[in-house]
Design a protein around this motif. Sequence first.
Motif, short mmCIF file in Angstrom:
data_model
loop_
_atom_site.label_atom_id
_atom_site.label_comp_id
_atom_site.label_asym_id
_atom_site.label_seq_id
_atom_site.Cartn_x
_atom_site.Cartn_y
_atom_site.Cartn_z
N ARG A 58 66.32 14.49 -37.30
CA ARG A 58 65.13 13.56 -38.22
C ARG A 58 65.60 13.28 -39.44
O ARG A 58 65.33 12.04 -39.86
CB ARG A 58 63.92 14.49 -38.28
N ARG A 59 66.50 14.12 -40.07
CA ARG A 59 67.08 13.58 -41.27
C ARG A 59 68.00 12.38 -41.33
O ARG A 59 67.86 11.25 -42.06
CB ARG A 59 67.72 14.71 -41.80
N VAL A 60 68.52 12.06 -40.33
CA VAL A 60 69.53 11.17 -40.08
C VAL A 60 68.71 9.79 -39.70
O VAL A 60 69.15 8.74 -40.17
CB VAL A 60 70.49 11.40 -38.61
N TRP A 61 67.61 10.17 -38.94
CA TRP A 61 66.87 8.81 -38.50
C TRP A 61 66.15 8.22 -39.91
O TRP A 61 66.32 6.99 -40.10
CB TRP A 61 65.61 9.11 -37.55
N ILE A 62 65.59 9.08 -40.85
CA ILE A 62 65.07 8.69 -41.84
C ILE A 62 66.07 8.08 -42.94
O ILE A 62 65.65 7.03 -43.40
CB ILE A 62 64.36 10.14 -42.76
N GLY A 73 64.12 -5.15 -48.75
CA GLY A 73 62.99 -5.21 -49.91
C GLY A 73 61.73 -4.39 -49.65
O GLY A 73 60.68 -4.81 -50.41
N ILE A 74 61.74 -3.31 -48.95
CA ILE A 74 60.51 -2.64 -48.82
C ILE A 74 60.87 -1.11 -48.74
O ILE A 74 62.15 -0.87 -48.42
CB ILE A 74 59.81 -2.95 -47.44
N SER A 75 59.92 -0.20 -49.28
CA SER A 75 60.45 1.24 -49.22
C SER A 75 60.15 2.07 -47.93
O SER A 75 59.23 1.49 -47.35
CB SER A 75 59.63 1.82 -50.56
N TYR A 76 60.82 2.99 -47.74
CA TYR A 76 60.61 3.88 -46.67
C TYR A 76 59.13 4.38 -46.31
O TYR A 76 58.41 3.99 -45.27
CB TYR A 76 61.41 4.95 -46.32
N SER A 77 58.59 4.59 -47.49
CA SER A 77 57.15 5.26 -47.59
C SER A 77 56.11 4.26 -46.97
O SER A 77 55.26 4.43 -46.20
CB SER A 77 56.76 6.02 -48.68
N GLN A 78 56.31 3.17 -47.55
CA GLN A 78 55.43 1.85 -47.45
C GLN A 78 55.62 1.41 -46.04
O GLN A 78 54.68 1.17 -45.27
CB GLN A 78 55.68 0.86 -48.14
N PHE A 79 56.87 1.48 -45.23
CA PHE A 79 57.12 0.94 -43.92
C PHE A 79 56.69 1.92 -42.86
O PHE A 79 56.20 1.58 -41.94
CB PHE A 79 58.85 0.93 -43.93
N MET A 80 56.75 3.23 -43.25
CA MET A 80 56.30 4.24 -42.26
C MET A 80 54.84 4.52 -42.23
O MET A 80 54.17 5.58 -42.49
CB MET A 80 56.95 5.57 -42.57
N HIS A 81 53.99 3.48 -41.90
CA HIS A 81 52.83 3.67 -41.56
C HIS A 81 52.23 3.62 -39.91
O HIS A 81 52.31 2.57 -39.36
CB HIS A 81 51.72 2.71 -42.23
N SER A 106 55.07 -5.04 -40.89
CA SER A 106 54.77 -4.31 -41.65
C SER A 106 54.14 -4.62 -42.85
O SER A 106 53.23 -4.33 -43.60
CB SER A 106 55.80 -3.22 -41.74
N LYS A 107 54.92 -5.64 -43.54
CA LYS A 107 54.70 -6.01 -44.69
C LYS A 107 53.13 -6.94 -44.99
O LYS A 107 52.40 -6.96 -45.78
CB LYS A 107 55.98 -7.18 -45.46
#
Length: 117
Positions: A58-62, A73-81, A106-107
């Motif tokens: 899971r850590r590797v995937w993240i 140009g997007i953060s991980y937290s914004q992308f993961m919806h 996603s954007k």
Amino acid sequence: MPRVKRGTNRRDSRHKTLELASGYFLTKSKLYRSAQEAVERALKFAYVGRKRKKRDFRRVWIVRINAACREAGISYSQFMHGLKRKILAEIAMEDPAAFTLIIEQSKSVLAQAAAKA
């Protein structure tokens, strides 16, 4: 009282333990008691390792998804919806063009949500 013979149960059990301990250092692979302790310890670590493996992947995937997101140009937290990490990690590695399309979608969803709010 008649004599009862147990068959090969004890020998088979010990043989199985010594087979599992083959390759261990010194008495751990030769003597039953040492082998039994070493095998029990190894099986305990194997059990814990199977649980840890899921955590490590899971850590590797993240990390992989985050790196690909930052390039776009997007953060991980914004992308993961509502997206699945495992599949996204695979797409990010194998097909960067498709991953860029996913990021654009996603954007646009984030922009629509911001417009509503």
